[in-house]
Design an enzyme around this catalytic site. Structure first.
Site, short mmCIF file in Angstrom:
data_model
loop_
_atom_site.label_atom_id
_atom_site.label_comp_id
_atom_site.label_asym_id
_atom_site.label_seq_id
_atom_site.Cartn_x
_atom_site.Cartn_y
_atom_site.Cartn_z
N ARG A 55 27.30 -19.43 -65.69
CA ARG A 55 28.25 -20.32 -66.36
C ARG A 55 28.44 -19.98 -67.83
O ARG A 55 29.54 -20.09 -68.36
CB ARG A 55 27.81 -21.77 -66.18
CG ARG A 55 27.87 -22.21 -64.72
CD ARG A 55 27.60 -23.69 -64.56
NE ARG A 55 27.63 -24.06 -63.15
CZ ARG A 55 27.46 -25.29 -62.71
NH1 ARG A 55 27.24 -26.28 -63.57
NH2 ARG A 55 27.50 -25.57 -61.42
N ASP A 161 31.96 -39.96 -68.73
CA ASP A 161 31.24 -38.75 -68.38
C ASP A 161 30.98 -37.96 -69.65
O ASP A 161 31.78 -38.04 -70.61
CB ASP A 161 32.02 -37.89 -67.38
CG ASP A 161 31.13 -36.92 -66.63
OD1 ASP A 161 30.71 -37.24 -65.50
OD2 ASP A 161 30.83 -35.83 -67.18
#
Length: 288
Positions: A55, A161
């Protein structure tokens, strides 16, 4: 391979890089793990090394950096605060779906919402760790279906979030059409609009029930509550036990008396919090 690790005498983690790619060293990985924990509370083990590599390699390319050591230096540099947002966005896992763990929504519809006191007609639900939005939209659909007089209520869903990109996606309320297949047909007809290009959008009246905000659960909480229901599912599995205890204590403090907490199927409050009664199937009621 970059020669940076040999120049510094840094020990490279094996099997982390293909030919022509940069290596991530043990020191780099440890620094990244520490920054992720500081920024989000997420505790990454050695088994997440390949995930971190894959990532963050994209971040190195985007920034034009030749090594993970340079990336770590950037995290600690004057522009580190901005990059730590990208770091958390890259590392967080956003596995979700409409009406995931369906028994929670069944309980919400058949047990919890019908039993709400009609005096005051105020309802507050928090989706903590909302990812790309499927959970809060499922909550809002359940509310609309189970409460025919919902328009007469002061009812809101807060969806938060830590991943700012996910929050933006959730607020847009647009999904591939095949992703909404998990929405029961009656609710799909009432609350989902077919868009062009095989896309589906949440109806404006549904979106109006939800406020989307970026929020780090380990940072300050600007909302005062009280909340009647909190969904925090498949989030605390990434935290250590002390962080979990502190988080559930804060949830209890923000819930109304007798308020409900829903957690993920692999999570438990056993030996973590004594402020909730277990009702079964990862559903809890606040005791104090």
């Amino acid at each position: 391979m970059t020669g940076r690790s040999s120049e510094r005498g840094r020990s490279a983690v094996p099997a982390a890089a293909a030919p022509g790619e940069v290596a991530i060293t043990r020191e780099d990985f440890a620094r990244i793990v520490a920054r992720v924990h500081d920024a989000s509370g997420i505790k990454l083990g050695e088994n997440k090394r390949d995930l971190v590599y894959g990532r963050l390699r994209r971040r190195l390319r985007a920034l034009g950096l030749a090594s993970f050591a340079a990336y770590c230096d950037r995290l600690d540099g004057p522009d580190g605060a901005d990059e730590r947002v990208h770091l958390v966005n890259a590392i967080t896992t956003n596995l979700t779906g409409f009406f995931r763990e369906a028994h929670h929504f069944e309980y919400l519809a058949t047990e919890l919402l019908p039993g709400l006191p009609r005096a005051g007609r105020r309802l507050r639900v928090w989706s903590a760790g909302c990812s790309s939005g499927e959970e809060p939209y499922s909550i809002a659909m359940t509310m609309a279906s189970a409460m025919p007089d919902l328009a007469e209520w002061d009812a809101r869903v807060l969806a938060t979030d830590i991943d700012t990109e996910m929050v933006a996606q959730a607020a847009a309320g647009i999904y591939p059409a095949d992703r909404v297949a998990a929405v029961p047909e009656a609710l799909r007809r009432a609350h989902v609009q077919r868009l062009d290009g095989d896309r589906a959008g949440m109806a404006p009246r549904l979106r109006s029930l939800i406020a989307f905000r970026a929020l780090n659960l380990l940072g300050p909480w600007p909302m005062r509550g009280p909340f009647d229901v909190i969904f925090c599912r498949n989030v605390v599995i990434y935290f250590d036990k002390p962080t979990q205890r502190a988080l559930f204590d804060r949830f209890a403090g923000l819930l109304a008396p007798g308020g409900h907490l829903f957690i993920g199927h692999s999570e438990s409050l056993f030996r973590v919090s004594d402020r909730f009664a277990h009702l079964g199937r990862t559903i809890y009621r606040k005791l104090r």
